[in-house]
Design a protein around this motif. Structure first.
Motif, PDB file in Angstrom:
ATOM      1  N   GLY A   1      -3.250 -15.673  -9.166  1.00  0.00           N
ATOM      2  CA  GLY A   1      -2.135 -16.077  -8.327  1.00  0.00           C
ATOM      3  C   GLY A   1      -1.715 -15.051  -7.296  1.00  0.00           C
ATOM      4  O   GLY A   1      -2.450 -14.120  -6.965  1.00  0.00           O
ATOM      5  N   ASN A   2      -0.498 -15.226  -6.824  1.00  0.00           N
ATOM      6  CA  ASN A   2      -0.006 -14.536  -5.635  1.00  0.00           C
ATOM      7  C   ASN A   2       1.078 -13.516  -5.936  1.00  0.00           C
ATOM      8  O   ASN A   2       1.722 -13.563  -6.985  1.00  0.00           O
ATOM      9  CB  ASN A   2       0.538 -15.567  -4.650  1.00  0.00           C
ATOM     10  CG  ASN A   2      -0.486 -16.632  -4.313  1.00  0.00           C
ATOM     11  OD1 ASN A   2      -1.530 -16.336  -3.747  1.00  0.00           O
ATOM     12  ND2 ASN A   2      -0.195 -17.878  -4.676  1.00  0.00           N
ATOM     13  N   THR A   3       1.292 -12.633  -4.980  1.00  0.00           N
ATOM     14  CA  THR A   3       2.367 -11.654  -5.076  1.00  0.00           C
ATOM     15  C   THR A   3       2.771 -11.280  -3.649  1.00  0.00           C
ATOM     16  O   THR A   3       2.506 -12.020  -2.707  1.00  0.00           O
ATOM     17  CB  THR A   3       1.931 -10.420  -5.901  1.00  0.00           C
ATOM     18  OG1 THR A   3       3.045  -9.553  -6.091  1.00  0.00           O
ATOM     19  CG2 THR A   3       0.793  -9.657  -5.241  1.00  0.00           C
ATOM     20  N   LYS A   4       3.431 -10.129  -3.493  1.00  0.00           N
ATOM     21  CA  LYS A   4       3.772  -9.599  -2.171  1.00  0.00           C
ATOM     22  C   LYS A   4       3.436  -8.109  -2.155  1.00  0.00           C
ATOM     23  O   LYS A   4       3.373  -7.464  -3.213  1.00  0.00           O
ATOM     24  CB  LYS A   4       5.262  -9.811  -1.850  1.00  0.00           C
ATOM     25  CG  LYS A   4       5.676 -11.273  -1.810  1.00  0.00           C
ATOM     26  CD  LYS A   4       7.127 -11.454  -1.390  1.00  0.00           C
ATOM     27  CE  LYS A   4       7.287 -11.576   0.095  1.00  0.00           C
ATOM     28  NZ  LYS A   4       6.753 -12.829   0.660  1.00  0.00           N
ATOM     29  N   LEU A   5       3.223  -7.582  -0.978  1.00  0.00           N
ATOM     30  CA  LEU A   5       2.990  -6.147  -0.788  1.00  0.00           C
ATOM     31  C   LEU A   5       1.737  -5.650  -1.503  1.00  0.00           C
ATOM     32  O   LEU A   5       1.627  -4.475  -1.835  1.00  0.00           O
ATOM     33  CB  LEU A   5       4.209  -5.339  -1.271  1.00  0.00           C
ATOM     34  CG  LEU A   5       5.523  -5.614  -0.544  1.00  0.00           C
ATOM     35  CD1 LEU A   5       6.694  -4.946  -1.266  1.00  0.00           C
ATOM     36  CD2 LEU A   5       5.455  -5.118   0.895  1.00  0.00           C
ATOM     37  N   GLN A   6       0.778  -6.551  -1.748  1.00  0.00           N
ATOM     38  CA  GLN A   6      -0.451  -6.155  -2.430  1.00  0.00           C
ATOM     39  C   GLN A   6      -1.637  -6.933  -1.855  1.00  0.00           C
ATOM     40  O   GLN A   6      -2.081  -7.935  -2.413  1.00  0.00           O
ATOM     41  CB  GLN A   6      -0.331  -6.397  -3.940  1.00  0.00           C
ATOM     42  CG  GLN A   6      -1.547  -5.983  -4.764  1.00  0.00           C
ATOM     43  CD  GLN A   6      -2.048  -4.596  -4.464  1.00  0.00           C
ATOM     44  OE1 GLN A   6      -2.756  -4.369  -3.488  1.00  0.00           O
ATOM     45  NE2 GLN A   6      -1.659  -3.629  -5.297  1.00  0.00           N
ATOM     46  N   PRO A   7      -2.173  -6.474  -0.702  1.00  0.00           N
ATOM     47  CA  PRO A   7      -3.280  -7.201  -0.081  1.00  0.00           C
ATOM     48  C   PRO A   7      -4.574  -7.192  -0.882  1.00  0.00           C
ATOM     49  O   PRO A   7      -5.463  -8.010  -0.615  1.00  0.00           O
ATOM     50  CB  PRO A   7      -3.455  -6.491   1.273  1.00  0.00           C
ATOM     51  CG  PRO A   7      -2.809  -5.166   1.102  1.00  0.00           C
ATOM     52  CD  PRO A   7      -1.697  -5.356   0.119  1.00  0.00           C
ATOM     53  N   PHE A   8      -4.698  -6.293  -1.876  1.00  0.00           N
ATOM     54  CA  PHE A   8      -5.906  -6.301  -2.700  1.00  0.00           C
ATOM     55  C   PHE A   8      -5.958  -7.524  -3.618  1.00  0.00           C
ATOM     56  O   PHE A   8      -6.984  -7.783  -4.231  1.00  0.00           O
ATOM     57  CB  PHE A   8      -6.013  -5.009  -3.513  1.00  0.00           C
ATOM     58  CG  PHE A   8      -6.539  -3.850  -2.716  1.00  0.00           C
ATOM     59  CD1 PHE A   8      -7.899  -3.662  -2.542  1.00  0.00           C
ATOM     60  CD2 PHE A   8      -5.676  -2.957  -2.102  1.00  0.00           C
ATOM     61  CE1 PHE A   8      -8.389  -2.608  -1.801  1.00  0.00           C
ATOM     62  CE2 PHE A   8      -6.142  -1.889  -1.357  1.00  0.00           C
ATOM     63  CZ  PHE A   8      -7.506  -1.712  -1.198  1.00  0.00           C
ATOM     64  N   TRP A   9      -4.859  -8.272  -3.700  1.00  0.00           N
ATOM     65  CA  TRP A   9      -4.894  -9.543  -4.419  1.00  0.00           C
ATOM     66  C   TRP A   9      -5.347 -10.694  -3.511  1.00  0.00           C
ATOM     67  O   TRP A   9      -5.496 -11.821  -3.970  1.00  0.00           O
ATOM     68  CB  TRP A   9      -3.506  -9.868  -4.990  1.00  0.00           C
ATOM     69  CG  TRP A   9      -3.168  -9.146  -6.250  1.00  0.00           C
ATOM     70  CD1 TRP A   9      -3.601  -7.933  -6.665  1.00  0.00           C
ATOM     71  CD2 TRP A   9      -2.290  -9.622  -7.279  1.00  0.00           C
ATOM     72  NE1 TRP A   9      -3.039  -7.603  -7.882  1.00  0.00           N
ATOM     73  CE2 TRP A   9      -2.225  -8.627  -8.275  1.00  0.00           C
ATOM     74  CE3 TRP A   9      -1.527 -10.778  -7.442  1.00  0.00           C
ATOM     75  CZ2 TRP A   9      -1.455  -8.754  -9.431  1.00  0.00           C
ATOM     76  CZ3 TRP A   9      -0.748 -10.909  -8.587  1.00  0.00           C
ATOM     77  CH2 TRP A   9      -0.721  -9.907  -9.577  1.00  0.00           C
ATOM     78  N   SER A  10      -5.559 -10.417  -2.246  1.00  0.00           N
ATOM     79  CA  SER A  10      -5.928 -11.457  -1.291  1.00  0.00           C
ATOM     80  C   SER A  10      -7.412 -11.781  -1.376  1.00  0.00           C
ATOM     81  O   SER A  10      -8.250 -10.868  -1.510  1.00  0.00           O
ATOM     82  CB  SER A  10      -5.594 -11.007   0.131  1.00  0.00           C
ATOM     83  OG  SER A  10      -4.208 -10.784   0.273  1.00  0.00           O
TER      84      SER A  10
END
Length: 583
Positions: free
Chosen positions: A394-403
């Motif tokens: 899923g998703n989060t914020k301030l963490q582009p490595f999850w993209s």
């Protein structure tokens, strides 16, 4: 003649429906749930301080008082299997608990929104506390001593007066829950305008539902919070019998039945609010008003029993008081042969084949500068029945490595511990796509600014799946990477093709050479192509903590797959092992 023909047709249709209904299985869930409910009550009583009226331990918060509803339900349910019916100790504890709520209100009827970590988020009308307070009142008011009843009524009138004036402006999960409580308050306290306003708001809530059966609070589904809407509307229907809300409940039942993994955990890939947590979602009473919904309830109830995670007397009390009995539809065996389920808007799909479940999302939108609405950045998840969720989270914020993809340098955008961070990425970094579309039964196409990208997941066998990441990178294009987010087993063992091994008790940063071609953890093995990297833990921003901090348990293992003008495709094979690595 025409009228006679129509009547004949109507009789045939009704007869068919009756026969069909008679073949559906009946499930007396209340008979099964009541003994479980009865056994939880002593734990609630043991947590109660009769002198102060407080429940629970640790830092006192308003939500500590929510058990008054379960106690009121236990006192009121007249059934031979309920030993707490009209028990004076139960009644006394519920009454004192509600008195404390009046004692701790401010002049508007609000409480400090304090969490157990002692963080404060201002004063508010806590919807979960208020709805349980008024529901408890409606159950025990006639048995309360006059002085206690006056105390409760004073607090409830103060609070619901403010709620009725200020809460029904925008459709959202919190005012929806408030509307349910306000409708009951209007009935119980003789305030018909409150009930009228609440019913009118529920009409707006139903109208705001997506045809696919979910509510959105920005763009696309809020999967976990969707259940908040379902519960509130379900209780409202039970006490109002307003038929206009039934179709919304039916649509939600179909949505939730489709978007769960085989172990009962919700599919996080399409959720704009919450990442994956690995918890089986306990069903709520709003799903009991259709045959499909009751099938979902039984499916989740059985899984929760197996995991021994049924401990919430509050939820069970709602089933016992407000739930509707009836047949259950055989939706799970019916869906077993379906390869792919796609929403009618073409934005989300779930593919089930053998032991594999693969979810894809094409819900994308610009970064929203609000801590509660997560960046739509992670678009594919892969689940296997032997290991659980492998890829996604899923998703989060301030963490582009999850993209799924990034264009630009992802290290330039990270959480710095601020309680009011800037959630907009710096110039030069694109970590959410400007466009996304599902393609066929296995692919998603994206545009990250001017860079076209795609990801494809193909099931190869019962224990192997291949995921292909592609990016049309040219020599002048900024750094472009794909990221495969892998779900960790906290402190679990890992090993590599090079012989390196360890546990996730310390950070991890391995090159492809150090991995020796593959990385193995929690029963799966993932290939690590040349030039790629495995890291752990890459942490999210946790919006439920004021400073956004996250623990290692919330992190992801990330396989970073860089592209060059010569390497525009990365193929990664995931294998499920015969025996999982030791944890």
């Amino acid at each position: 003649m025409l009228i006679r023909s129509l009547l004949t047709l109507l009789i045939v249709v009704l007869a068919f429906k009756c026969v069909a209904a008679s073949t559906l299985e009946e499930w007396d869930y209340k008979k099964e749930m009541l003994p479980v409910f009865v056994e939880i009550i002593p734990k609630i009583l043991a947590s109660h301080d009769p002198k102060t009226g407080r429940f629970g331990t640790g830092i006192p918060i308003a939500s500590d008082q929510q058990p008054i509803f379960a106690l009121a339900a236990a006192w009121s349910i007249d059934d031979p299997a309920n030993k707490w019916h009209h028990d004076p100790q139960v009644l006394k504890a519920a009454i004192r608990g509600g008195e404390l709520l009046t004692e701790t209100q401010d002049k508007k009827g609000q409480w400090v929104f304090r969490k157990k970590d002692n963080s404060e988020w201002g004063n508010h009308y806590n919807p979960w506390v208020y709805s349980r307070w008024i529901r408890a009142y409606s159950l025990i008011k006639d048995a309360m001593p006059r002085e206690s009843r006056n105390t409760w009524e004073k607090g409830l009138r103060l609070g619901y007066g403010g709620i009725a004036r200020a809460s029904f402006r925008t459709v959202h999960n919190i005012p929806t829950h408030h509307a349910m409580g306000t409708f009951i308050a209007g009935q119980a306290l003789g305030q018909k305008p409150w009930s009228t306003a609440a019913a009118a708001f529920m009409t707006r809530v139903v109208a705001a539902q997506d045809p696919n059966g979910f509510w959105s609070e920005h763009y696309g589904p809020v999967v976990n919070y969707n259940r908040v809407y379902v519960e509130a509307i379900g209780i409202y229907y039970s006490v109002s019998r307003d038929p206009s809300v039934l179709n919304a409940l039916n649509r939600s039942a179909r949505f939730h039945s489709a978007f769960i993994y085989p172990d009962g955990t919700p599919i996080e890939t399409i959720d704009e609010r919450n990442p994956y947590h690995g918890n089986v979602t306990f069903p709520n009473v709003g799903f009991t008003f259709s045959a499909e919904g009751r099938a979902y309830v039984r499916h989740q109830w059985e899984l929760c029993k197996t995991r021994k995670t049924i401990s919430d007397a509050d939820d069970i009390a709602c089933f016992l008081l407000y739930g509707q009995d009836g047949p259950i539809a055989d939706i799970y065996s019916q869906n077993a042969g379906a390869k792919t389920f796609t929403t009618t808007d073409g934005k989300a799909a779930v593919t089930r084949q053998g032991a594999w479940t693969i979810a894809r999302s094409a819900y994308c939108c610009p970064v929203y500068a609000n801590r509660w609405i997560q960046d739509r950045q992670n678009f594919i998840s892969v689940y296997h029945t032997n290991t659980g969720l492998i890829v996604g989270g899923g998703n989060t914020k301030l963490q582009p490595f999850w993209s799924t993809f990034t264009v630009g340098d992802p290290t330039t955008f990270k959480h710095n511990g601020s309680e009011t961070p800037n959630f907009v990425p710096p110039p030069g970094l694109v970590h959410v796509p400007s466009n996304a579309a599902l393609r066929g039964d296995d692919s998603i196409d994206f545009a990250y600014g001017t860079v076209p990208c795609s990801v494809t997941a193909k099931i190869q066998s019962e224990n192997k799946v291949q995921i292909s990441y592609s990016a049309a990178k040219s020599p002048g294009t900024p750094k472009t990477q794909a990221h495969m987010t892998l779900i960790p087993s906290h402190k679990g063992a890992w090993r590599t093709g090079s012989g390196r091994a360890g546990t996730l008790s310390k950070p991890l940063d391995l090159t492809a050479v150090q991995c020796g071609g593959w990385f193995e953890h929690n029963g799966w093995r993932v290939q690590v192509p040349a030039g790629c990297r495995v890291q752990w833990p890459l942490l999210p921003h946790n919006p439920y903590r004021k400073d956004g901090r996250a623990s290692d348990q919330e992190g992801r293992i990330v396989l970073t797959l860089p592209f060059t003008s010569d390497i525009t495709n990365r193929l990664v094979e995931i294998s499920v092992l015969a025996k999982p690595a030791a944890k």
